[in-house]
Design an enzyme around this catalytic site. Structure first.
Site, mmCIF file in Angstrom:
data_model
loop_
_atom_site.group_PDB
_atom_site.id
_atom_site.type_symbol
_atom_site.label_atom_id
_atom_site.label_comp_id
_atom_site.label_asym_id
_atom_site.label_seq_id
_atom_site.Cartn_x
_atom_site.Cartn_y
_atom_site.Cartn_z
ATOM 1 N N CYS A 99 53.812 -54.073 -5.594
ATOM 2 C CA CYS A 99 54.142 -53.706 -7.234
ATOM 3 C C CYS A 99 55.130 -52.315 -6.822
ATOM 4 C CB CYS A 99 53.454 -53.337 -7.452
ATOM 5 S SG CYS A 99 53.943 -52.300 -9.363
ATOM 6 N N CYS B 256 54.226 -49.659 -10.829
ATOM 7 C CA CYS B 256 53.735 -49.221 -9.666
ATOM 8 C C CYS B 256 52.557 -49.369 -9.279
ATOM 9 C CB CYS B 256 52.530 -49.192 -11.545
ATOM 10 S SG CYS B 256 52.880 -50.952 -12.493
ATOM 11 N N SER B 257 50.938 -50.512 -9.744
ATOM 12 C CA SER B 257 50.539 -50.732 -8.355
ATOM 13 C C SER B 257 49.884 -51.927 -8.685
ATOM 14 C CB SER B 257 49.301 -50.008 -8.586
ATOM 15 O OG SER B 257 48.801 -49.318 -9.298
ATOM 16 N N CYS B 258 50.472 -52.851 -9.704
ATOM 17 C CA CYS B 258 50.043 -53.939 -10.329
ATOM 18 C C CYS B 258 49.276 -54.540 -8.674
ATOM 19 C CB CYS B 258 50.875 -54.674 -10.681
ATOM 20 S SG CYS B 258 51.768 -54.628 -12.326
#
Lengths: 207, 226
Positions: A110, A113-115
């Site tokens: 991601c 962000c950090s999905c």
């Protein structure tokens, strides 16, 4: 055109600079306002520390290796297939399973962000959330994979899945040679977290 | 134009900080508390996931770069709490807290509701228009990765994939449009697709010819290529 009002002042600067104290300050403030139950925080932490983690995804992959009907169901509608195993919830509402083959290796990131598919893999590891991984894996996936000890044959295509929406991806690694005849439980032990993100392969039996 | 979080393809970051396979889920106690406070505060219903993402993206580039992961969450959360009228700036700065309105207190996440709330999730799919594009269609992405409703607003088209030709490989039905939802402009659901790009089209000089990158993109980010 209107501008984003968030840019003009940042209330977070009013908090203590030390991060542990910042968290404590927010927690205490919300509790004293009647908006937060510390026992609920303990319950959330317990859930992600011990109940939900890569063991869930490993069970899904092992079943897909062992059960052709489930394999087909997983690749057709992963959300339905994993929900049936009890793995549905926050950050896993829309699942897609992508399968590694002799021709293609899949990797998930991601960049924005950090999905990450929480119900199947838990909370993402630090490296997954790092600037270096987010910035580099889309542009130079092979160099990044090499840092994980994974060198792919030049003939194999890399496809990097950037999770820019609410779709969460699970990589189904290739079943390792020599794993014939293993139970699903033993197969699951070969399925590492990294193999389900695409920065690793499933382990060989006995490795 | 893009913000500091939009870092895909950037040069200069150095090696991936791989800690090993047995790293704990939470590196320290406050990381765990930061995650839990954020989820519990989110359950108050004063913002949606797109608003909270945008709050983290709006940290100043200086803060975004120097903050560790959960510090970004804390920074975003403090800003959201003030923005949403949940706490005051004075309270954040240490003034004696006033009790929240009763109706907000009633939304407090109790320990007994945690399992149900986490299991329920927050699906983003909605009823809406039939997709304009089919699997296999060639499309071109918006040439500047930007929110067209609000300058500097939230969007999910990464800068590296702006103005690039790709092919639709998956079609996901309609999903909430983050560009709208992040700014309380309603959900405005649109068809969502997975688009595959050739690495050469994204980077000029690909690491290996034929490698690919996909992004999940909303219909309004895309135009047909004929």
């Amino acid at each position: 055109m209107p501008h984003d009002h968030h840019d003009h002042d940042h209330p977070h600067t009013l908090l203590p600079p030390d991060p542990a104290l910042r968290v404590k300050a927010l927690e205490t403030l919300l509790e004293r306002k009647g908006l937060l139950d510390p026992a609920a925080l303990d319950e959330i932490i317990e859930t992600y520390a011990n109940k939900i983690g890569p063991q869930n995804g490993a069970a899904v992959v092992a079943r897909a290796w062992a059960d052709e009907d489930f394999h087909r169901a997983l690749l057709t509608d992963a959300t339905a297939a994993v929900s049936e195993m009890g793995f549905y919830g926050r950050q896993g509402e829309h699942m897609v399973a992508v399968e590694n083959t002799d021709d293609t290796h899949n990797v998930v990131v991601c960049t924005l962000c950090s999905c990450y598919p929480w119900p199947l893999l838990g909370i993402p590891p630090g490296w997954y959330k790092s600037d270096a991984y987010r910035a580099r894996v889309v542009r130079e996936p092979r160099k990044v994979l090499a840092e994980f000890g994974l060198t792919l044959p030049e003939g194999k295509k890399v496809r990097v899945w950037d999770s820019t929406a609410e779709i969460r991806y699970l990589v189904v690694p290739q079943r390792p040679a020599g794993s014939e005849g293993l139970s699903q439980e033993d197969l699951a032990k070969l399925v590492t977290r990294e193999s389900m993100i695409g920065t690793g392969l499933a382990k060989e039996q006995g490795a | 134009m893009s913000r500091v979080h939009d870092m895909g393809g950037r040069f200069g970051d150095g090696p991936i900080p791989i800690a090993g396979t047995d790293e704990p889920v939470f590196e320290t106690e406050w990381h765990a508390r930061a995650l839990a406070v954020t989820l519990a505060a989110g359950a108050l219903g004063k913002w949606n996931i797109d608003i909270s993402r945008h709050a983290r993206e709006c940290l100043s580039p200086k803060d975004y770069c120097r903050f560790t992961y959960y510090e970004k969450w804390m920074g975003g959360l403090a800003d959201l709490l003030v923005d949403g009228g949940v706490v005051t700036r004075e309270e954040l700065a240490g003034a004696a807290p006033q009790p929240a309105p009763k109706e907000l207190q009633e939304r407090k996440l109790s320990a007994s509701r945690v399992a149900t709330v986490l299991a329920a999730g927050g699906p983003a799919n909605r009823d809406g228009a039939a997709p304009k594009f089919a699997i296999g269609d060639k499309v071109r992405t918006r040439r500047i990765a930007r929110n067209v409703m609000l300058d500097g607003g939230h969007t999910r088209l990464p800068a590296y994939a702006a103005g690039v030709e790709g092919e639709i490989i998956l079609s996901h039905g309609c999903h909430v449009l983050p560009d709208a939802a992040a700014h309380r402009l309603g959900e405005q659901p649109e068809p969502l697709y997975t688009v595959v790009f050739d690495a050469g089209d994204l980077w000029g000089e690909p690491e290996r010819a034929g490698d690919e990158v996909t992004c999940d993109l909303w219909q309004s980010y895309l135009e047909p290529v004929t």
